[in-house]
Motif scaffolding. Structure first.
Motif, PDB file in Angstrom:
ATOM      1  N   GLU A 252      -1.127  13.551  -4.859  1.00  0.00           N
ATOM      2  CA  GLU A 252      -1.417  14.032  -3.502  1.00  0.00           C
ATOM      3  C   GLU A 252      -2.474  13.168  -2.828  1.00  0.00           C
ATOM      4  O   GLU A 252      -2.364  12.836  -1.642  1.00  0.00           O
ATOM      5  CB  GLU A 252      -1.866  15.496  -3.535  1.00  0.00           C
ATOM      6  CG  GLU A 252      -0.772  16.480  -3.926  1.00  0.00           C
ATOM      7  CD  GLU A 252      -0.597  16.590  -5.437  1.00  0.00           C
ATOM      8  OE1 GLU A 252      -1.202  15.779  -6.176  1.00  0.00           O
ATOM      9  OE2 GLU A 252       0.147  17.482  -5.883  1.00  0.00           O
ATOM     10  N   ALA A 253      -3.513  12.781  -3.590  1.00  0.00           N
ATOM     11  CA  ALA A 253      -4.576  11.949  -3.033  1.00  0.00           C
ATOM     12  C   ALA A 253      -4.050  10.571  -2.655  1.00  0.00           C
ATOM     13  O   ALA A 253      -4.405  10.014  -1.610  1.00  0.00           O
ATOM     14  CB  ALA A 253      -5.723  11.830  -4.041  1.00  0.00           C
ATOM     15  N   LEU A 254      -3.174  10.011  -3.502  1.00  0.00           N
ATOM     16  CA  LEU A 254      -2.596   8.701  -3.194  1.00  0.00           C
ATOM     17  C   LEU A 254      -1.718   8.765  -1.953  1.00  0.00           C
ATOM     18  O   LEU A 254      -1.736   7.858  -1.110  1.00  0.00           O
ATOM     19  CB  LEU A 254      -1.785   8.200  -4.395  1.00  0.00           C
ATOM     20  CG  LEU A 254      -2.591   7.743  -5.615  1.00  0.00           C
ATOM     21  CD1 LEU A 254      -1.662   7.518  -6.806  1.00  0.00           C
ATOM     22  CD2 LEU A 254      -3.366   6.471  -5.309  1.00  0.00           C
ATOM     23  N   LEU A 255      -0.931   9.841  -1.827  1.00  0.00           N
ATOM     24  CA  LEU A 255      -0.073  10.002  -0.657  1.00  0.00           C
ATOM     25  C   LEU A 255      -0.901  10.122   0.617  1.00  0.00           C
ATOM     26  O   LEU A 255      -0.564   9.534   1.652  1.00  0.00           O
ATOM     27  CB  LEU A 255       0.812  11.238  -0.829  1.00  0.00           C
ATOM     28  CG  LEU A 255       1.735  11.579   0.352  1.00  0.00           C
ATOM     29  CD1 LEU A 255       2.676  10.428   0.637  1.00  0.00           C
ATOM     30  CD2 LEU A 255       2.508  12.857   0.070  1.00  0.00           C
ATOM     31  N   ASP A 256      -2.013  10.846   0.541  1.00  0.00           N
ATOM     32  CA  ASP A 256      -2.886  11.002   1.701  1.00  0.00           C
ATOM     33  C   ASP A 256      -3.461   9.653   2.123  1.00  0.00           C
ATOM     34  O   ASP A 256      -3.523   9.349   3.315  1.00  0.00           O
ATOM     35  CB  ASP A 256      -4.013  11.982   1.369  1.00  0.00           C
ATOM     36  CG  ASP A 256      -4.931  12.213   2.561  1.00  0.00           C
ATOM     37  OD1 ASP A 256      -4.445  12.678   3.611  1.00  0.00           O
ATOM     38  OD2 ASP A 256      -6.136  11.909   2.442  1.00  0.00           O
ATOM     39  N   ARG A 257      -3.855   8.828   1.145  1.00  0.00           N
ATOM     40  CA  ARG A 257      -4.411   7.505   1.470  1.00  0.00           C
ATOM     41  C   ARG A 257      -3.322   6.599   2.056  1.00  0.00           C
ATOM     42  O   ARG A 257      -3.586   5.827   2.978  1.00  0.00           O
ATOM     43  CB  ARG A 257      -5.022   6.874   0.224  1.00  0.00           C
ATOM     44  CG  ARG A 257      -6.341   7.521  -0.203  1.00  0.00           C
ATOM     45  CD  ARG A 257      -6.790   7.024  -1.572  1.00  0.00           C
ATOM     46  NE  ARG A 257      -7.062   5.592  -1.588  1.00  0.00           N
ATOM     47  CZ  ARG A 257      -8.235   5.040  -1.270  1.00  0.00           C
ATOM     48  NH1 ARG A 257      -9.251   5.820  -0.889  1.00  0.00           N
ATOM     49  NH2 ARG A 257      -8.425   3.741  -1.338  1.00  0.00           N
ATOM     50  N   ARG A 258      -2.096   6.705   1.539  1.00  0.00           N
ATOM     51  CA  ARG A 258      -1.013   5.878   2.068  1.00  0.00           C
ATOM     52  C   ARG A 258      -0.628   6.316   3.485  1.00  0.00           C
ATOM     53  O   ARG A 258      -0.255   5.491   4.320  1.00  0.00           O
ATOM     54  CB  ARG A 258       0.216   5.947   1.162  1.00  0.00           C
ATOM     55  CG  ARG A 258       0.004   5.322  -0.210  1.00  0.00           C
ATOM     56  CD  ARG A 258       1.337   5.028  -0.909  1.00  0.00           C
ATOM     57  NE  ARG A 258       2.175   6.197  -1.073  1.00  0.00           N
ATOM     58  CZ  ARG A 258       2.104   7.037  -2.095  1.00  0.00           C
ATOM     59  NH1 ARG A 258       1.201   6.850  -3.045  1.00  0.00           N
ATOM     60  NH2 ARG A 258       2.920   8.079  -2.175  1.00  0.00           N
ATOM     61  N   SER A 259      -0.711   7.620   3.741  1.00  0.00           N
ATOM     62  CA  SER A 259      -0.343   8.120   5.070  1.00  0.00           C
ATOM     63  C   SER A 259      -1.274   7.559   6.140  1.00  0.00           C
ATOM     64  O   SER A 259      -0.857   7.327   7.276  1.00  0.00           O
ATOM     65  CB  SER A 259      -0.372   9.646   5.085  1.00  0.00           C
ATOM     66  OG  SER A 259      -1.696  10.130   4.905  1.00  0.00           O
TER      67      SER A 259
END
Length: 268
Positions: A252-259
């Motif tokens: 979830e944290a990685l997805l937030d950073r990619r977004s």
């Protein structure tokens, strides 16, 4: 027919074949336990715990540039570089090899996805002068202070700003960049002393093995949507990822950073 239906079905056992036992399953469990054990890096052990870098994402922090075996690029106080004295592969006391000396330790910074900057222990950045000499006298990073690590077939060469590869002059052991082709003299090993965050042999997905910086790049490569294939990696502080990994919500944290970089086909 009733008697036939009451017969227990099971695995076909041929005459003379031994049936499985609990001991066999125990051996399988022992083998799985061995697979999960950390793999000892014998090469790093011979170099005092300094392991060989295999991709640019690992080239950050304290590093050493090795030519040949156990000999490293050494910074001099006049801004020049030479090849240091050979180190021992095995010390009598520690039963392990000797790592690079302090004057042989450089600091690497990722400039972008393909280039790095290198700083000596004297606080100066490495560059290539007009005569091909590698010097460390720059206070800031510009185009002349950028190096491109070229990885191919398990080997590494460092390409300078002049289009030539780093090597050691055979006459005086000075560090230069004068050859536009890669031969045995231009092959180097870059070694890092950073602690690896995931031990080899773990059952984590391939994308999650390595440092957090490497993990983030792996997921960007997996999910990026750009046709030009250029990476858009979030360069902000990764301390939040360490906390997310511990709490079990790393994805979830990685997805937030990619977004935030709009670099994911699953991002809104």
């Amino acid at each position: 027919m009733a008697e036939y239906s009451n017969v227990k079905s099971g695995k076909l056992v041929l005459k003379g074949e031994k049936t499985g036992s609990h001991k066999k399953r125990k051996h399988k469990k022992q083998n799985r336990d061995k697979e999960d054990m950390p793999v000892k890096d014998e090469d790093a052990l011979k170099h005092g715990g300094w392991w060989k870098v295999k991709q640019i994402e690992e080239m950050t922090g304290s590093i050493a540039v090795e030519f040949g075996n156990q000999t490293y690029v050494k910074a001099l106080d006049n801004g020049l570089f030479t090849l240091g004295a050979p180190h021992s592969e095995e010390l009598k006391v520690a039963c392990a090899g000797e790592g690079p000396s302090p004057e042989e330790v450089l600091t690497a910074f990722n400039v972008n996805d393909v280039k790095v900057a290198l700083k000596s222990g004297y606080g100066k950045y490495l560059r290539v002068d007009k005569d091909g000499a590698v010097t460390g006298r720059s206070d800031a990073v510009g185009p002349m202070e950028q190096w491109e690590p070229i990885f191919q077939d398990g080997k590494l060469a460092l390409l300078g700003c002049n289009g030539c590869f780093m090597s050691v002059a055979p006459d005086d052991d000075s560090v230069v960049a004068t050859s536009k082709k890669v031969g045995s003299d231009e092959i180097v090993k870059v070694r890092s002393h950073a602690v690896k965050e995931v031990t080899p042999g773990s059952k984590l997905p391939e994308e999650e093995k390595g440092s957090l910086a490497q993990v983030e790049v792996n997921y960007v490569r997996k999910f990026q949507k750009f046709q030009d294939k250029k990476l858009r990696v979030n360069r902000s502080d990764r301390s939040e990822l360490e906390q997310a990994r511990q709490e079990g919500n790393l994805h979830e944290a990685l997805l937030d950073r990619r977004s935030k970089m709009k670099a994911d086909r699953y991002c809104k």
